[in-house]
Write a protein that holds these residues in place. Structure first.
Motif, PDB file in Angstrom:
ATOM      1  N   ALA A 134     -48.517  33.885 -10.861  1.00 55.31           N
ATOM      2  CA  ALA A 134     -50.071  33.743 -11.051  1.00 55.31           C
ATOM      3  C   ALA A 134     -50.316  32.513 -11.428  1.00 55.31           C
ATOM      4  O   ALA A 134     -51.526  32.157 -11.607  1.00 55.31           O
ATOM      5  N   THR A 135     -49.642  31.485 -11.204  1.00 52.59           N
ATOM      6  CA  THR A 135     -50.002  30.027 -11.515  1.00 52.59           C
ATOM      7  C   THR A 135     -49.711  29.150 -10.299  1.00 52.59           C
ATOM      8  O   THR A 135     -48.681  29.262  -9.706  1.00 52.59           O
ATOM      9  N   ALA A 136     -50.542  27.991 -10.601  1.00 57.95           N
ATOM     10  CA  ALA A 136     -50.108  26.911  -9.541  1.00 57.95           C
ATOM     11  C   ALA A 136     -48.746  26.449  -9.858  1.00 57.95           C
ATOM     12  O   ALA A 136     -48.266  26.064  -8.436  1.00 57.95           O
ATOM     13  N   VAL A 137     -48.405  26.010 -10.967  1.00 57.57           N
ATOM     14  CA  VAL A 137     -47.018  25.387 -11.114  1.00 57.57           C
ATOM     15  C   VAL A 137     -46.073  26.344 -10.728  1.00 57.57           C
ATOM     16  O   VAL A 137     -44.864  25.869 -10.160  1.00 57.57           O
ATOM     17  N   GLY A 138     -46.248  27.571 -11.141  1.00 54.66           N
ATOM     18  CA  GLY A 138     -45.092  28.440 -10.903  1.00 54.66           C
ATOM     19  C   GLY A 138     -44.943  28.672  -9.216  1.00 54.66           C
ATOM     20  O   GLY A 138     -43.964  28.962  -8.745  1.00 54.66           O
ATOM     21  N   ARG A 139     -46.151  28.919  -8.497  1.00 57.68           N
ATOM     22  CA  ARG A 139     -45.977  29.179  -6.980  1.00 57.68           C
ATOM     23  C   ARG A 139     -45.582  27.988  -6.303  1.00 57.68           C
ATOM     24  O   ARG A 139     -44.953  28.276  -5.180  1.00 57.68           O
ATOM     25  N   ALA A 140     -45.986  26.758  -6.776  1.00 63.13           N
ATOM     26  CA  ALA A 140     -45.436  25.513  -6.493  1.00 63.13           C
ATOM     27  C   ALA A 140     -43.559  25.282  -6.384  1.00 63.13           C
ATOM     28  O   ALA A 140     -43.296  24.918  -5.403  1.00 63.13           O
ATOM     29  N   VAL A 141     -43.155  25.917  -7.540  1.00 65.13           N
ATOM     30  CA  VAL A 141     -41.818  26.054  -7.611  1.00 65.13           C
ATOM     31  C   VAL A 141     -41.370  27.333  -7.117  1.00 65.13           C
ATOM     32  O   VAL A 141     -40.228  27.254  -6.078  1.00 65.13           O
ATOM     33  N   LEU A 142     -42.114  28.288  -6.831  1.00 65.81           N
ATOM     34  CA  LEU A 142     -41.488  29.679  -6.175  1.00 65.81           C
ATOM     35  C   LEU A 142     -41.271  29.269  -4.709  1.00 65.81           C
ATOM     36  O   LEU A 142     -40.254  29.837  -3.805  1.00 65.81           O
ATOM     37  N   ALA A 143     -42.256  28.414  -4.062  1.00 63.37           N
ATOM     38  CA  ALA A 143     -42.395  28.384  -2.569  1.00 63.37           C
ATOM     39  C   ALA A 143     -41.153  27.557  -2.095  1.00 63.37           C
ATOM     40  O   ALA A 143     -40.692  27.388  -1.089  1.00 63.37           O
ATOM     41  N   HIS A 144     -40.306  26.861  -3.354  1.00 61.50           N
ATOM     42  CA  HIS A 144     -39.347  26.246  -2.607  1.00 61.50           C
ATOM     43  C   HIS A 144     -37.940  26.735  -3.260  1.00 61.50           C
ATOM     44  O   HIS A 144     -36.759  26.080  -3.246  1.00 61.50           O
ATOM     45  N   LEU A 145     -37.897  27.796  -3.874  1.00 66.77           N
ATOM     46  CA  LEU A 145     -36.740  28.668  -4.285  1.00 66.77           C
ATOM     47  C   LEU A 145     -36.255  29.547  -2.988  1.00 66.77           C
ATOM     48  O   LEU A 145     -36.982  29.790  -2.177  1.00 66.77           O
ATOM     49  N   VAL A 167     -50.554  39.965  -6.585  1.00 68.61           N
ATOM     50  CA  VAL A 167     -49.729  41.016  -6.928  1.00 68.61           C
ATOM     51  C   VAL A 167     -49.142  41.783  -5.762  1.00 68.61           C
ATOM     52  O   VAL A 167     -48.099  42.723  -5.851  1.00 68.61           O
ATOM     53  N   ASP A 168     -49.778  41.719  -4.717  1.00 64.30           N
ATOM     54  CA  ASP A 168     -49.286  42.388  -3.314  1.00 64.30           C
ATOM     55  C   ASP A 168     -48.021  41.338  -2.700  1.00 64.30           C
ATOM     56  O   ASP A 168     -48.472  40.263  -2.494  1.00 64.30           O
ATOM     57  N   PRO A 169     -47.046  41.980  -2.609  1.00 63.41           N
ATOM     58  CA  PRO A 169     -46.017  41.060  -1.960  1.00 63.41           C
ATOM     59  C   PRO A 169     -45.923  40.210  -0.882  1.00 63.41           C
ATOM     60  O   PRO A 169     -45.755  39.091  -0.775  1.00 63.41           O
ATOM     61  N   ASP A 170     -46.770  41.000   0.125  1.00 62.60           N
ATOM     62  CA  ASP A 170     -47.097  40.406   1.342  1.00 62.60           C
ATOM     63  C   ASP A 170     -47.955  39.324   1.169  1.00 62.60           C
ATOM     64  O   ASP A 170     -48.064  38.130   1.923  1.00 62.60           O
ATOM     65  N   GLU A 171     -49.085  39.296   0.359  1.00 70.58           N
ATOM     66  CA  GLU A 171     -49.995  38.347   0.021  1.00 70.58           C
ATOM     67  C   GLU A 171     -49.229  37.205  -0.714  1.00 70.58           C
ATOM     68  O   GLU A 171     -49.629  36.075  -0.433  1.00 70.58           O
ATOM     69  N   LEU A 172     -48.385  37.376  -1.565  1.00 70.92           N
ATOM     70  CA  LEU A 172     -47.577  36.486  -2.389  1.00 70.92           C
ATOM     71  C   LEU A 172     -46.680  35.538  -1.243  1.00 70.92           C
ATOM     72  O   LEU A 172     -46.950  34.451  -1.271  1.00 70.92           O
ATOM     73  N   ARG A 173     -46.180  36.240  -0.324  1.00 70.40           N
ATOM     74  CA  ARG A 173     -45.282  35.586   0.760  1.00 70.40           C
ATOM     75  C   ARG A 173     -46.165  34.735   1.555  1.00 70.40           C
ATOM     76  O   ARG A 173     -45.761  33.535   1.839  1.00 70.40           O
ATOM     77  N   ALA A 174     -47.207  35.199   1.851  1.00 72.22           N
ATOM     78  CA  ALA A 174     -48.140  34.503   2.872  1.00 72.22           C
ATOM     79  C   ALA A 174     -48.590  33.116   2.241  1.00 72.22           C
ATOM     80  O   ALA A 174     -48.757  32.105   2.728  1.00 72.22           O
TER      81      ALA A 174
END
Length: 248
Positions: A134-145, A167-174
């Motif tokens: 839900a956050t920019a810092v979190g997704r910045a990290v998540l994108a590289h896990l 909250v939609d998995p496909d939306e998050l992956r995109a």
């Protein structure tokens, strides 16, 4: 000393199994329920544990434990490498800059902050936690896990904090694909109302994310046209932190 040792063992068990009930801990340690309950209450009163928000019969790690990690990091190479670039970034954009580190898949923990001079600004207490998705810092990290970590997070369910939380998995992956392409992540009111941020990952020598650095501002000062500029600046800052940490 016996009670201190027991308290530490209970604290470690809660950290490993959270959110956990008194009954589960009683079975784990083979101790009387009253003893475990008393230990939990004592640790909660000191701020080391807290009741789970959704189920108050379950216990989880409290803010005091989370604050210890930032304090420990202050002597680390990451903390030392990040401070000066963060100050320069603050001077460039005159917005709050913060550094957060991942706590496995549990979320992000704020470990440092440089404030701007605006009377109205965002504020992140050292030790504050936030969810990865839900956050920019979190997704910045998540994108590289690794992908398996993303799938583990998705399988556990994505909590909604606002109308725009992914909250939609496909939306998050995109969105993670887009972050890898852009080099930065954007959060507009997806976690806290009226709080926006642009963040980039701080990577180690193998490309694994150690932390994320962010420019944070109130929604009133968010400007979509400036996002590419903010993104470039925060991404450059993250790269500089990585290089400084490795002695480049």
């Amino acid at each position: 000393m016996k009670s201190v040792t027991r308290s530490l063992r209970v604290l470690e068990a809660v950290a490993q199994h959270q959110p956990v009930t008194v009954g589960e801990l009683t079975k784990l340690f083979g101790l009387p329920k009253s003893t475990v309950q008393r230990t939990l209450v004592t640790l909660a009163e000191a701020g080391w544990l807290r009741a789970n928000r959704k189920d108050t019969t379950r216990w989880e790690i409290g803010a005091r434990v989370l604050a210890v990690r930032p304090a420990a990091l202050q002597g680390s190479s990451l903390f030392a490498a990040a401070r000066e670039p963060m100050v320069r970034l603050r001077d460039e954009v005159n917005e709050t800059i913060h550094l957060s580190v991942p706590d496995a898949l549990q979320g992000m923990v704020v470990v440092d902050r440089v404030d701007c001079d605006h009377a109205v600004r965002t504020f992140h207490t050292i030790g504050d936690t936030s969810p990865l998705h839900a956050t920019a810092v979190g997704r910045a990290v998540l994108a590289h896990l690794p992908g398996r970590d993303v799938e583990e997070l998705v399988t556990g369910g994505l909590e909604r904090f606002s109308d725009t939380t992914p909250v939609d998995p496909d939306e998050l992956r995109a969105e993670l694909d887009q972050i890898r392409s852009d080099g930065y992540a954007v959060n507009r009111n997806q976690f806290r109302p009226d709080v926006c941020a642009v963040a980039a990952p701080v990577l180690d020598e193998d490309g694994a994310p150690l932390a994320a650095v962010a420019i944070s501002m109130p929604d009133a000062r968010y400007d979509a046209e400036r996002v590419p500029t903010w993104g470039r600046l925060v991404a450059d800052t993250a790269v500089e932190i990585t290089q400084r940490r490795m002695g480049a």
